[in-house]
Write a protein that holds these residues in place. Structure first.
Motif, PDB file in Angstrom:
ATOM      1  N   ALA A  56       0.831  -1.211   0.000  1.00 54.55           N
ATOM      2  CA  ALA A  56       0.000   0.000   0.000  1.00 54.55           C
ATOM      3  C   ALA A  56       0.862   1.257   0.000  1.00 54.55           C
ATOM      4  N   ILE A  57       1.942   1.245   0.776  1.00 56.24           N
ATOM      5  CA  ILE A  57       2.820   2.421   0.864  1.00 56.24           C
ATOM      6  C   ILE A  57       3.464   2.716  -0.491  1.00 56.24           C
ATOM      7  N   PHE A  58       4.064   1.689  -1.097  1.00 59.15           N
ATOM      8  CA  PHE A  58       4.751   1.907  -2.371  1.00 59.15           C
ATOM      9  C   PHE A  58       3.765   2.148  -3.508  1.00 59.15           C
ATOM     10  N   GLY A  59       2.598   1.485  -3.452  1.00 60.96           N
ATOM     11  CA  GLY A  59       1.576   1.717  -4.463  1.00 60.96           C
ATOM     12  C   GLY A  59       1.033   3.132  -4.394  1.00 60.96           C
ATOM     13  N   ALA A  60       0.829   3.629  -3.167  1.00 59.35           N
ATOM     14  CA  ALA A  60       0.341   4.998  -2.985  1.00 59.35           C
ATOM     15  C   ALA A  60       1.364   6.007  -3.470  1.00 59.35           C
ATOM     16  N   LEU A  61       2.635   5.749  -3.170  1.00 58.30           N
ATOM     17  CA  LEU A  61       3.708   6.652  -3.599  1.00 58.30           C
ATOM     18  C   LEU A  61       3.756   6.754  -5.118  1.00 58.30           C
ATOM     19  N   LEU A  62       3.678   5.601  -5.781  1.00 55.38           N
ATOM     20  CA  LEU A  62       3.740   5.585  -7.241  1.00 55.38           C
ATOM     21  C   LEU A  62       2.475   6.161  -7.863  1.00 55.38           C
ATOM     22  N   GLY A  63       1.316   5.737  -7.365  1.00 52.69           N
ATOM     23  CA  GLY A  63       0.044   6.184  -7.935  1.00 52.69           C
ATOM     24  C   GLY A  63      -0.192   7.671  -7.766  1.00 52.69           C
ATOM     25  N   ASN A  89       4.748  16.399  -8.002  1.00 50.03           N
ATOM     26  CA  ASN A  89       3.289  16.501  -8.121  1.00 50.03           C
ATOM     27  C   ASN A  89       2.640  15.220  -7.623  1.00 50.03           C
ATOM     28  N   LYS A  90       1.646  15.400  -6.778  1.00 52.72           N
ATOM     29  CA  LYS A  90       0.979  14.223  -6.229  1.00 52.72           C
ATOM     30  C   LYS A  90      -0.481  14.533  -5.985  1.00 52.72           C
ATOM     31  N   THR A  91      -1.282  13.472  -5.905  1.00 50.37           N
ATOM     32  CA  THR A  91      -2.702  13.627  -5.620  1.00 50.37           C
ATOM     33  C   THR A  91      -3.177  12.443  -4.789  1.00 50.37           C
ATOM     34  N   VAL A  92      -4.031  12.712  -3.809  1.00 43.70           N
ATOM     35  CA  VAL A  92      -4.533  11.672  -2.907  1.00 43.70           C
ATOM     36  C   VAL A  92      -5.279  10.582  -3.659  1.00 43.70           C
ATOM     37  N   LEU A  93      -6.089  10.978  -4.628  1.00 38.90           N
ATOM     38  CA  LEU A  93      -6.890   9.998  -5.381  1.00 38.90           C
ATOM     39  C   LEU A  93      -5.988   8.995  -6.070  1.00 38.90           C
ATOM     40  N   GLY A  94      -4.905   9.488  -6.694  1.00 38.21           N
ATOM     41  CA  GLY A  94      -3.951   8.594  -7.337  1.00 38.21           C
ATOM     42  C   GLY A  94      -3.285   7.684  -6.329  1.00 38.21           C
ATOM     43  N   GLY A  95      -3.014   8.210  -5.119  1.00 33.39           N
ATOM     44  CA  GLY A  95      -2.413   7.399  -4.078  1.00 33.39           C
ATOM     45  C   GLY A  95      -3.327   6.271  -3.630  1.00 33.39           C
ATOM     46  N   PHE A  96      -4.610   6.570  -3.472  1.00 30.74           N
ATOM     47  CA  PHE A  96      -5.569   5.542  -3.076  1.00 30.74           C
ATOM     48  C   PHE A  96      -5.646   4.430  -4.120  1.00 30.74           C
ATOM     49  N   LEU A  97      -5.749   4.825  -5.390  1.00 34.43           N
ATOM     50  CA  LEU A  97      -5.876   3.824  -6.451  1.00 34.43           C
ATOM     51  C   LEU A  97      -4.580   3.037  -6.629  1.00 34.43           C
ATOM     52  N   GLY A  98      -3.448   3.725  -6.515  1.00 30.80           N
ATOM     53  CA  GLY A  98      -2.169   3.030  -6.612  1.00 30.80           C
ATOM     54  C   GLY A  98      -2.009   2.008  -5.503  1.00 30.80           C
ATOM     55  N   ALA A  99      -2.398   2.380  -4.291  1.00 30.44           N
ATOM     56  CA  ALA A  99      -2.329   1.456  -3.165  1.00 30.44           C
ATOM     57  C   ALA A  99      -3.270   0.273  -3.378  1.00 30.44           C
ATOM     58  N   VAL A 106      -0.148  -7.874  -4.723  1.00 29.53           N
ATOM     59  CA  VAL A 106       0.602  -8.585  -3.691  1.00 29.53           C
ATOM     60  C   VAL A 106      -0.236  -9.699  -3.076  1.00 29.53           C
ATOM     61  N   LYS A 107      -1.526  -9.467  -2.899  1.00 25.45           N
ATOM     62  CA  LYS A 107      -2.398 -10.505  -2.344  1.00 25.45           C
ATOM     63  C   LYS A 107      -2.432 -11.736  -3.245  1.00 25.45           C
ATOM     64  N   LYS A 108      -2.419 -11.517  -4.537  1.00 29.59           N
ATOM     65  CA  LYS A 108      -2.381 -12.651  -5.466  1.00 29.59           C
ATOM     66  C   LYS A 108      -1.056 -13.395  -5.343  1.00 29.59           C
ATOM     67  N   ILE A 109       0.032 -12.665  -5.165  1.00 25.97           N
ATOM     68  CA  ILE A 109       1.352 -13.280  -5.064  1.00 25.97           C
ATOM     69  C   ILE A 109       1.485 -14.116  -3.795  1.00 25.97           C
ATOM     70  N   ILE A 110       0.985 -13.597  -2.654  1.00 24.18           N
ATOM     71  CA  ILE A 110       1.136 -14.309  -1.381  1.00 24.18           C
ATOM     72  C   ILE A 110      -0.041 -15.230  -1.088  1.00 24.18           C
TER      73      ILE A 110
END
Length: 252
Positions: A56-63, A89-99, A106-110
């Motif tokens: 979630a942390i890395f997905g939010a950062l990227l998204g 430049n960043k946006t909360v909405l992108g962070g939520f979707l990226g996470a 990751v859930k599929k992988i584990i």
């Protein structure tokens, strides 16, 4: 009259309130998550929850950076460094979707098939409220202000023009959403993960509509970058929008 941006005076040092509110939002939000996890328990094993939090942390950062970077393609094309542009430049909405997408991957992988988002809902709401207070404190000096308006809600955010205070609108929405989700949760008829899905769907719709009263670059399809991201999010949740009965604990 309020003077933007807001500063905190500590001795002879002036610190932007926004500078403090953003890390404070993450810290308090995470502490609230840990408290809820201890109080309510967790349906996931600790090691699986850890992998989900990391994703979630890395997905939010990227998204957040990816969507934020495409909000203004004119600035992007003129940037000396694309890397610096996307990082700045960043946006909360992108962070939520990226996470969201990173966690599902990751859930599929584990091998986790259980919905895992409900524990995050209230901490996310709290963190976002704190963060938006920081955004409001910046006035027009951050891209979180609205178009000029003659409505009673018009607020001078630092340029002498009455504007839609979109951050205050969002704070109000988040508080109402918190009460709404809490009342829904008391009914105990919703399945695991339903609370998170309802939060995401309603927040995506809210952010899509909010764009219409904010300055933004509009792509040829008539939508901003955030609205395009919202549309993708709604496609992801389409099965639950079309058939909301799937959110119930024991749907027929």
């Amino acid at each position: 009259m309020m003077k933007f941006p807001f500063y905190l005076q500590i001795g002879e040092t002036k610190i932007l309130l926004h500078t403090l509110m953003e890390p404070l939002a993450f810290f308090i939000g995470f502490r609230y998550f840990l408290w809820l996890k201890k109080r309510r328990g967790d349906i996931l094993k600790d090691d699986n929850r850890t992998w989900i939090i990391i994703a979630a942390i890395f997905g939010a950062l990227l998204g957040s950076r990816l969507v934020g970077g495409f909000e203004d393609p004119l600035k992007l094309s003129g940037a000396e460094s694309w890397l610096i542009h996307f990082y700045s430049n960043k946006t909360v909405l992108g962070g939520f979707l990226g996470a969201l997408f990173a966690v599902e991957l990751v859930k599929k992988i584990i091998g986790v098939k259980t919905a895992s988002g409900d524990l995050f809902v209230y901490p996310m709401l709290l963190a976002l409220i704190i963060g938006r207070i920081g955004c409001f404190s910046m006035g027009i000096y951050e891209d979180t202000y609205g178009y000029p308006t003659v409505s009673v809600f018009g607020t001078d955010l630092g340029d002498g023009i009455a504007r839609h205070p979109v951050t205050l609108y969002e704070i109000f929405y988040l508080m109402v959403s918190w009460m709404f989700l809490y009342l829904l949760e008391q009914k105990k008829t919703f399945g695991n993960g339903a609370l998170f899905k309802i939060f995401m769907i309603t927040y995506i719709v809210f952010r899509f509509l909010l764009e219409y009263i904010k300055p933004h670059y509009t792509y040829s399809i008539g939508l901003s970058a955030i609205q395009i991201a919202c549309f993708m999010g709604l496609i992801w949740y389409a099965p639950f929008i079309i058939n909301p009965w799937k959110l119930l604990r024991n749907p027929k």
